[in-house]
Scaffold this motif. Structure first.
Motif: not given
Length: 931
Positions: A239-244
């Motif tokens: 989730k964090e990587i995709a939004s970043m």
């Protein structure tokens, strides 16, 4: 005889290697041109997350309170993307799984044997075709794709190999490492202009290899809290990587994301075989160019997964693992990897019908290119009048297909074009397999002819040199010269035939091997005539009955490779052997013990395979039982044979007992410590390794009297075996060696029963003086039974506690007393040692039987050779390269096992002789006791 042994080793080596040439040569061909879809792709970049060892059900299922382990990914498949199950192939190991995902082909079995780290075959991959690839993760996986790439556009960032520790407090930190490094990499690019512009190029791949789930699964099993917590961490990280990444590119909608796994894992934390829990992996795709979730009312799947996962209304799109490579290539518009055999899963694409038709056409042409190269290679090495082409794809058919598809695309009949391309892909794959297995029948037959010849020759050698069934014959020189030239002529014709076809050099060996073997058989024609005359003079019923019993025995052995319970039947038949042969009347006590131990040992093959559920109390019980027996053994010699014991021997015995006690303690404390997440205590590790080293020397210090030496060998091997045990298998060597002691006694009774020789006193029998017996007797029919018992016990030692032939029955937990950091070769070595220990026990007992029944080891060994060769011929024809991959793997290992059995028995025989007859230490001061 050394010539005979050398010939035997050579012949067996050829038979053993042949299977890899006949069934498992590498399917890769080189020299194709890369094919690329002519239309612009939907995505500029692709992010691939591979959660190593993640099972499909672990990700998709809901907890008892209807919540999910991975809320972000569940949300994606419900609202943003497409999902399904990716079906992997065996061997379900990390390397072949990643090769299938990223290069689109399934590695052949021989590549796995060459290790995980190296690139045994050069292959093209999506990473190689991309403009830039950045990857983060395990040092076992990433370098392989960087090494295979041309130029230097594949960058890797790995942690150290020592981090992969099964005994660590928390393996999820391997994944946190990856996520943190990706974040800092993107942050650093803002101040690094070169990197920033490279990241903004098209055809970029970012690969995140997440090993935590796999490591936790091995250490704690997939149903554990640790494994499930790790899935949660991966979900948060994704989730964090995709939004970043979306933020970094200003939400340009040009990023595609794929999350999948290389293989699953069994409930007991292993992988490698073909169980559904290992071959079903999740696949979730979202982002640029990917279809949104499709609502449906019914779905055509037999399994109940959709209901269990509460996903009946969302269309499930299943793929084969190799189909993911063309999917990635199509999304970012790079050429399809040239060795890929995957079919583009069009259902995942959210694009025009024209784009889909063009993409699948490119896919078909790319697979057809491989077919053409394969065909031309075969054509060059076969005589034109012998060459039979693959009919459905003759040259005219190929042109016809391609013309039709082009026409359909021009007329905008896209659905027809797509279905025609799918037909073409299936035909091309069939054709690839046809040419790949082109020479199989011919090679298989020549090996079989060699096999039969060799076995016949060994039988003739036994009859000629070790029995008095034949009389010596004068050789006729003229006849033998004619024979020699006749066979030489046949050999030259075969060689010439292979030469004009420019066959590989190995073909010469397989086809020419039967010639000298059959020459040796035909030279022994007088022996065959003598034997036939002798057999006819016997009662026909006796001969036929004997042959039937032999065949039945061998078939039971072959059967036991597939069904362990066949060993139980065999052992129960052994249990009543004294009753059938009236041996029980003569020695009631020995026969009773024999029967009892046979029945006890017969329980083991019925138990489930070892390593499913650890049961440490049983291991401790086995340790205590061993100690109890060693106390008894001390008590009995002290009464009667005091003169054979001295202080030094007693000290040694006590030291071995201490070693058993220590092993028992180490096992219980190590497993306790790992359970409490405290890792492997260093002291335990030191004790384990010291036990391993000392136990190989201690038996050589003990007296060479028969029972004392054999008991010393048992104690030493038992202390190592305890350290490698996790459950009921710790009791196995105890029962097995009990039966071996009973066997040695029973054979003495049998000797007397058949009136073959006097009965030596076993208590004072000394190995050291036994090997000089010059007066060996001739073979008797009963010796065939002796040899059969030996082979049967060896097979029982193999399959008694599990099917060694399947990678799957290995549990890494059994080596945790020695090491917990992942090291495939060290772990493999220790597991092999665990398998070999019961073997050594049987071989030492057989050595004792040989010596006490005054047989030359050579004659018994030859009978064993015949038995194992007949079994091997069975397995040669059972080798498969189709069906489920578990069957394939098991069928190879069965053949390899039986073939190496003979070579292995030679080594074991040597080892048993060393262990029983050699003595280290000060010269003996005791008197010489002759037998």
């Amino acid at each position: 005889i050394p010539v005979f042994i050398l010939a035997g080793l050579l012949v067996h080596f050829v038979f053993l290697v042949s299977i890899f040439d006949i069934y498992f040569s590498s399917p890769l061909v080189h020299g194709m041109t890369p094919q690329q879809t002519p239309l612009p792709p939907p995505a500029k970049r692709l992010v691939l997350f591979v959660a190593d060892g993640l099972r499909a059900d672990s990700l998709y299922e809901l907890n008892s309170n209807n919540t999910t382990q991975a809320p972000y990914l569940r949300g994606i498949l419900q609202n943003n993307g497409s999902w399904g199950i990716s079906h992997t192939r065996v061997p379900t190991e990390s390397r072949p799984g990643h090769v299938a995902l990223i290069a689109g082909f399934y590695e052949d079995v021989s590549a796995v044997a060459k290790g995980w780290r190296e690139n045994p075959v050069e292959f093209d991959s999506v990473f190689n075709e991309s403009k830039y690839t950045w990857s983060w993760g395990s040092p076992d996986i990433l370098p392989m794709f960087a090494k295979g790439a041309t130029g230097d556009h594949v960058y890797t960032f790995c942690y150290t190999a020592e981090s992969e520790d099964f005994g660590a407090q928390d393996a999820a930190k391997l994944d946190t490492w990856v996520f943190d490094h990706v974040k800092s990499f993107f942050n650093s690019s803002r101040s690094n202009q070169t990197l920033f512009s490279a990241l903004n190029e098209e055809k970029v791949v970012l690969f995140l290899h997440l090993l935590g789930i796999d490591t936790n699964g091995h250490a704690h099993r997939p149903n554990s809290r640790e494994y499930k917590e790790n899935i949660k961490k991966v979900d948060e990280g994704v989730k964090e990587i995709a939004s970043m990444i979306d933020d970094f590119y200003g939400n340009d909608g040009k990023t595609a994301f794929i999350l999948t796994s290389d293989h699953g894992m069994t409930d007991w934390g292993s992988h490698g075989a073909g169980h559904p829990s290992e071959t079903l992996t999740p696949l979730i795709v979202w982002g640029a160019g990917v279809n949104y979730p499709q609502k449906v009312t019914s779905q055509p799947f037999e399994d109940n997964f959709l209901k269990e996962w509460k996903l009946e209304n969302l269309k499930r799109l299943d793929v084969n693992q190799a189909d993911i490579a063309p999917l990635m290539a199509s999304l970012i518009g790079v050429p399809f990897p040239v060795n890929s055999v995957g079919t583009l899963p069009l259902a995942y694409l959210n694009n025009s019908a024209h784009f889909k038709a063009e993409s699948i056409f490119t896919n078909a042409v790319q697979i057809l290119e491989q077919f053409k190269v394969k065909m031309s290679q075969k054509k060059e090495t076969t005589l034109s009048f012998l060459f039979t082409p693959f009919k459905p794809l003759s040259d005219s058919e190929q042109i016809n297909f391609l013309k039709k598809v082009r026409l359909y695309i021009q007329q905008q009949k896209y659905d027809e074009a797509v279905s025609l391309c799918k037909t073409l892909i299936n035909l091309a794959l069939e054709g690839l397999s046809y040419y790949h297995t082109y020479d199989r029948l011919f090679l298989g037959l020549s090996i079989a002819v060699g096999f039969v010849g060799w076995t016949t020759y060994v039988i003739l050698v036994i009859i000629k040199t070790h029995t008095n069934l034949t009389k010596p014959v004068q050789t006729n020189n003229k006849e033998s010269t004619v024979l020699f030239y006749g066979f030489a002529f046949v050999g030259m014709i075969i060689a010439f035939f292979l030469l004009i076809q420019t066959c590989p050099w190995t073909y010469y060996i397989y086809c020419l091997l039967p010639v000298p073997v059959w020459y040796a058989v035909v030279r022994e024609l007088p022996v065959i005539q003598d034997l036939a005359a002798n057999l006819l003079s016997l009662h026909i019923r006796q001969s036929v009955g004997f042959l039937l019993v032999c065949t039945l025995g061998i078939e039971i052995l072959v059967f036991s490779f597939f069904y362990r319970s066949a060993l139980t039947i065999g052992l129960l038949v052994f249990a009543v052997w004294p009753v059938i042969t009236q041996l029980g009347v003569q020695a009631k006590k020995t026969a009773l013990i024999w029967t009892l131990l046979c029945v006890l040992l017969a329980i083991f093959p019925l138990m489930p395979v070892v390593g499913r559920e650890p049961n440490i109390p049983l291991v401790i019980a086995a340790g205590l039982l061993t100690l109890l027996f060693s106390c008894f053994s001390l008590a009995s010699p002290c009464k009667s044979e005091n003169k054979y014991r001295n202080n030094k021997d007693l000290k040694l015995h006590f030291y071995q007992m201490l070693s058993i006690a220590l092993s028992t303690y180490v096992v219980s404390s190590t497993h306790g410590s790992l359970k409490n997440k405290q890792g492997l205590p260093v002291l335990n590790q030191i004790i384990s390794w010291m036990t391993l080293v000392s136990s190989s020397v201690l038996p050589l210090l003990s007296p060479t009297f028969l029972f004392q030496r054999l008991f010393s060998i048992l104690l030493s091997l038992m202390s190592i075996y305890l350290l490698l045990s996790t459950g009921y298998e710790a009791l196995f060597p105890l029962v097995l060696s009990g039966l071996m002691f009973a066997w040695i006694n029973m054979e003495q009774e049998a000797l007397q029963h058949y009136g073959l020789s006097f009965k030596p006193k076993l208590a004072v029998f000394n190995f050291a003086y036994a090997t000089d017996i010059t007066q060996f007797r001739q073979l008797h029919l009963d010796d065939i039974r002796r040899s059969f018992f030996f082979v049967f016990f060896i097979v029982t030692a193999f399959f008694g506690t599990g099917n060694i032939a399947s990678v799957n029955s290995f549990d890494p937990a059994s080596v945790y007393c020695f090491l917990t950091v992942f090291s495939p070769f060290m772990m493999g070595g220790l597991l092999v040692l665990k398998v070999v220990i019961p073997f050594v026990l049987v071989s030492c007992a057989f050595e004792a039987v040989q010596v006490t029944t005054q047989l030359s080891s050579k004659s018994l060994f030859l009978i064993v050779l015949v038995i194992s060769d007949i079994m091997a011929l069975h397995f040669f024809f059972f080798v498969k390269d189709y069906g489920s991959w578990l069957d394939i793997g098991t069928s190879i290992s069965h053949y390899v096992l039986v073939m190496s059995l003979t070579i292995f028995m030679m080594l074991m025989n040597g080892l048993a002789q060393l262990l029983t007859t050699k003595r280290l230490g000060l010269p003996r001061r005791t008197k010489h006791h002759s037998t």
